[in-house]
Design a protein around this motif. Structure first.
Motif, PDB file in Angstrom:
ATOM      1  N   ASN A  94       5.218  -1.462  -0.450  1.00 33.64           N
ATOM      2  CA  ASN A  94       4.460  -1.232  -1.686  1.00 33.64           C
ATOM      3  C   ASN A  94       4.895  -2.124  -2.845  1.00 33.64           C
ATOM      4  N   GLN A  95       5.778  -3.072  -2.576  1.00 25.02           N
ATOM      5  CA  GLN A  95       6.271  -3.947  -3.630  1.00 25.02           C
ATOM      6  C   GLN A  95       5.199  -4.957  -4.033  1.00 25.02           C
ATOM      7  N   THR A  96       5.166  -5.336  -5.304  1.00 20.11           N
ATOM      8  CA  THR A  96       4.273  -6.396  -5.773  1.00 20.11           C
ATOM      9  C   THR A  96       5.095  -7.654  -6.007  1.00 20.11           C
ATOM     10  N   SER A  97       4.435  -8.712  -6.431  1.00 23.78           N
ATOM     11  CA  SER A  97       5.147  -9.961  -6.714  1.00 23.78           C
ATOM     12  C   SER A  97       5.894  -9.879  -8.038  1.00 23.78           C
ATOM     13  N   GLY A  98       5.681  -8.785  -8.763  1.00 20.94           N
ATOM     14  CA  GLY A  98       6.408  -8.557 -10.018  1.00 20.94           C
ATOM     15  C   GLY A  98       7.376  -7.400  -9.856  1.00 20.94           C
ATOM     16  N   PRO A  99       7.793  -6.791 -10.942  1.00 24.61           N
ATOM     17  CA  PRO A  99       8.767  -5.696 -10.877  1.00 24.61           C
ATOM     18  C   PRO A  99       8.144  -4.356 -10.494  1.00 24.61           C
ATOM     19  N   GLU A 100       6.810  -4.285 -10.410  1.00 25.32           N
ATOM     20  CA  GLU A 100       6.139  -3.012 -10.162  1.00 25.32           C
ATOM     21  C   GLU A 100       5.939  -2.782  -8.665  1.00 25.32           C
ATOM     22  N   SER A 101       5.468  -1.605  -8.352  1.00 27.73           N
ATOM     23  CA  SER A 101       5.062  -1.285  -6.988  1.00 27.73           C
ATOM     24  C   SER A 101       3.754  -0.516  -7.051  1.00 27.73           C
ATOM     25  N   ILE A 102       3.081  -0.400  -5.911  1.00 32.21           N
ATOM     26  CA  ILE A 102       1.809   0.319  -5.884  1.00 32.21           C
ATOM     27  C   ILE A 102       2.020   1.701  -5.275  1.00 32.21           C
ATOM     28  N   ASN A 103       1.197   2.655  -5.679  1.00 35.19           N
ATOM     29  CA  ASN A 103       1.267   3.983  -5.072  1.00 35.19           C
ATOM     30  C   ASN A 103      -0.123   4.597  -5.030  1.00 35.19           C
ATOM     31  N   ALA A 104      -0.283   5.530  -4.078  1.00 38.35           N
ATOM     32  CA  ALA A 104      -1.607   6.097  -3.806  1.00 38.35           C
ATOM     33  C   ALA A 104      -2.109   6.981  -4.938  1.00 38.35           C
ATOM     34  N   THR A 105      -1.226   7.487  -5.757  1.00 36.82           N
ATOM     35  CA  THR A 105      -1.655   8.372  -6.838  1.00 36.82           C
ATOM     36  C   THR A 105      -2.398   7.613  -7.918  1.00 36.82           C
ATOM     37  N   HIS A 106      -1.868   6.458  -8.316  1.00 35.43           N
ATOM     38  CA  HIS A 106      -2.429   5.749  -9.466  1.00 35.43           C
ATOM     39  C   HIS A 106      -3.252   4.520  -9.091  1.00 35.43           C
ATOM     40  N   ASP A 107      -2.913   3.854  -8.014  1.00 39.54           N
ATOM     41  CA  ASP A 107      -3.464   2.517  -7.780  1.00 39.54           C
ATOM     42  C   ASP A 107      -4.559   2.440  -6.718  1.00 39.54           C
ATOM     43  N   TYR A 108      -4.600   3.369  -5.796  1.00 38.23           N
ATOM     44  CA  TYR A 108      -5.624   3.288  -4.752  1.00 38.23           C
ATOM     45  C   TYR A 108      -5.850   4.656  -4.123  1.00 38.23           C
ATOM     46  N   ARG A 109      -6.991   4.763  -3.433  1.00 37.91           N
ATOM     47  CA  ARG A 109      -7.294   5.950  -2.630  1.00 37.91           C
ATOM     48  C   ARG A 109      -7.002   5.623  -1.172  1.00 37.91           C
ATOM     49  N   LEU A 110      -6.238   6.468  -0.517  1.00 39.15           N
ATOM     50  CA  LEU A 110      -5.917   6.273   0.890  1.00 39.15           C
ATOM     51  C   LEU A 110      -6.980   6.957   1.737  1.00 39.15           C
ATOM     52  N   LEU A 111      -7.660   6.181   2.577  1.00 31.09           N
ATOM     53  CA  LEU A 111      -8.737   6.699   3.429  1.00 31.09           C
ATOM     54  C   LEU A 111      -8.351   6.495   4.889  1.00 31.09           C
TER      55      LEU A 111
END
Length: 652
Positions: free
Chosen positions: A257-274
């Protein structure tokens, strides 16, 4: 009248084998509305095993299909969701790594490359819109399009749509040439990925007829990217919002879930898991599988339309397809095409085949001889003896706890009064496994692997596997000059074997563990087959295992192997069934995918399991042939040497 079928169309069991434009070939799945892809305001992460329908779904939302020339009417709202399906070119993307270039620089290069690819596809999409029946935007309008922002990113870049497209395609060719000659050429300057695409979209939205255009990019098989590339695209996903939304698909749930910056992605805020596998399981796959096969039959018969095709192609008729009466009709049609024979009837039919009756007689006599009984098979094969009970006798008579005379008394009671142990447990627990063992000499044609409901069970919620089973049936029927439905049980069970064999051979193509996974399946299936052949059959229908003992925990490489087997659907993870050892509460059962059952002539039903140690599992996946044969012989220790040789557990 015989329906003329184009068999080549039925050979397409993978979405990759279809054209980019699948208008009329995509059937709306029952969970379609729950996905809400057309109205999405943030990214989605679509997961599902190989063959669940991910790629076909994305091709349906891709601009080639949405603005297909075959589509007679396109609503104005279609411009709100312009889809681009991008399947990762694994080989090329893997070359964008190392080779004397720092990862930080590669990261910038890959972002620009991704933006260039999407920009080219965006211009192609706009051209497809102009060539479609979409109102207010035609070829003349397309010719007048300008992209003034392009010149801000590339000196001398043309601003007309056609000229800009040719310029970007030329730039892409120069870039791929540089990738092949990193040390010998100067790197071409590419526009910055995300900003460049957003600027082009902004230019398009300046036109009134395209004012609501939003671009949805679906990256397929994102798990195959190099880690830093995943991080770049994760950043695209994290910052996605209309008019540019990037989404992913993969066989497994996201782990990096790491990005190219200091952040990461998560299913709650950034995407819907289908999870498509889960959606299909909840919505009940059986009617949909039937619809897809019957619809494809109509397409293969060169029918431009039919009542069935009209139904499954239309989003507006989804509710109609959920009605019990409709689903009963669809399933009923398939059961007529692929009839099944009950286990009891199979036993009755088997005893009418002289070869099978001789095998059964020989097995009964051998069991009685081993028990030093004065009885013979003739005592059991009396007139009126129930066939479903007779077939189970070899297993029952080999059990030390059962006295042959008592078994004979039970047989007579059951055959006349339908009472006793045969009625309560013996037939129920042993008939299926006994039929498998009776038909073992006829390895490729056991009638248990027939019938529509059986095909669905063996497909294990996987549409592609189901279609392969059905199409193989048509293929075998044609080879035997019996092309007319209903398809006989003999044809179906031979087709099931052929399909299973084909899918086992295919395993070698499954990623970096391909050949190791194939050998594992052959080893595990052979052990289950050997256990099935045990004379007493005290544990019939074993087709799953659990690792619940050993002198150590599973190592990282063993966990990795299990993860790959699950990812490709070779193993099916199950919640633990009853454990004999009582060790632990979090032990997992792993079932060998039932699609492989016909090849090994084992049960496709989830019944009993084999408990093994960590060390034994290690031998299964990584041991040499000598270690494996020793393990297999130990697990199937009751098996006579002759049978062990036949089953490949001993060298003959």
């Amino acid at each position: 009248m015989t329906m003329q079928i184009d068999a080549s169309l039925l050979a397409k069991t993978r979405a990759e084998e279809h054209e980019a434009d699948v208008w009329g070939e995509f059937f709306i799945p029952p969970y379609f509305d729950q996905l809400a892809l057309a109205s999405a305001t943030k990214s989605v992460y679509i997961t599902g095993k190989r063959g669940c329908g991910k790629t076909m779904l994305l091709k349906y939302f891709d601009y080639h299909t949405a603005f297909s020339k075959r589509r007679g009417k396109i609503p104005a709202s279609e411009i709100d969701h312009v889809g681009i399906y991008w399947r990762v070119d694994t080989q090329f993307c893997s070359s964008l790594n190392h080779r004397g270039v720092e990862e930080g620089e590669w990261s910038v290069v890959f972002e620009s490359y991704f933006g260039l690819v999407i920009a080219i596809e965006l211009l192609n999409a706009v051209n497809a819109i102009a060539l479609s029946v979409f109102q207010d935007f035609d070829e003349a309008t397309m010719a007048s399009l300008v992209f003034p922002s392009a010149a801000d990113y590339m000196d001398g870049a043309p601003t007309g749509a056609g000229d800009l497209l040719r310029h970007l395609e030329s730039l892409r060719r120069k870039f791929t040439t540089w990738v092949s000659n990193v040390k010998a050429m100067e790197r071409p300057v590419l526009p910055p990925g995300r900003h460049f695409v957003l600027s082009l979209i902004g230019d398009l939205r300046a036109r009134p007829e395209l004012a609501t255009l939003s671009l949805f990019v679906y990256v397929d098989e994102v798990e195959n990217l190099v880690p830093y590339q995943r991080h770049v695209l994760n950043a695209f996903l994290k910052h996605s919002q209309r008019p540019l939304i990037v989404s992913f698909t993969s066989k497994e749930h996201p782990s990096d879930n790491q990005t190219s910056g200091p952040e990461s992605i998560n299913a709650t805020h950034d995407y819907r898991l289908l999870d498509l596998d889960n959606f299909l399981e909840i919505s009940k796959a059986t009617p949909f599988f039937a619809e897809v096969f019957l619809g494809n039959l109509d397409i293969a018969a060169k029918l431009a339309t039919s009542p069935r095709l009209d139904m499954v192609r239309s989003h507006d008729r989804l509710a109609e397809r959920q009605r019990p009466a409709y689903q009963k009709e669809v399933i009923g049609t398939m059961r007529k095409l692929f009839p099944e024979t009950s286990d009891r009837q199979i036993a009755t039919n088997a005893l009418q085949v002289s070869t099978l009756k001789e095998i059964l007689t020989r097995k009964i006599n051998k069991a009685l001889k081993d028990r030093a009984s004065k009885l013979s098979a003739d005592d059991f094969l009396f007139e009126g003896a129930a066939p479903e009970a007779l077939v189970t006798l070899p297993a029952l008579l080999n059990r030390e706890a059962l006295v042959p005379e008592a078994v004979l008394a039970e047989l007579k009671c059951f055959s006349t009064e339908r009472k006793g142990s045969f009625d309560t447990t013996w037939v129920h627990n042993n008939l299926f496994g006994s039929i498998l063992e009776l038909y073992r000499p006829f390895a490729r044609e056991c009638p248990l692997y027939s019938g529509f409901d059986t095909l669905v069970t063996m497909a294990n919620n996987n549409l592609r596997n189901f279609l392969i089973l059905c199409y193989k049936t048509l293929e075998v029927a044609d080879l035997r000059d019996e092309p007319e439905a209903p398809y006989s049980v003999d044809i179906q069970c031979r087709a099931a074997y052929d399909a299973s064999e084909q899918l086992i051979k295919e395993i070698r193509t499954f990623g970096r563990f391909g050949e190791q996974l194939r050998v594992f399946v052959l080893r595990l299936g052979s052990i289950f087959r050997a256990l099935q052949a045990s004379p007493a059959m005290s544990e019939p229908e074993q087709n799953q295992f659990t690792i619940n003992s050993g002198g150590r925990a599973l190592q990282a490489k063993e966990h990795e192997f299990i993860a790959e087997a699950l990812r490709f659907g070779i193993l099916v993870e199950q919640q633990e069934t009853k454990s004999k050892s009582g060790v632990g509460l979090d032990i997992v059962d792993y079932q060998l995918n039932p699609i492989y059952a016909p090849y090994f002539q084992i049960s496709y039903r989830r019944k009993r399991k084999l408990e093994i140690s960590v060390e034994q599992f290690h031998i299964l996946i990584m041991g040499n042939e000598t270690d494996y044969r020793e393990l297999a012989r130990g697990l199937a220790r009751q098996l006579p040497d002759a049978d062990a040789v036949q089953l490949g557990l001993l060298l003959s």
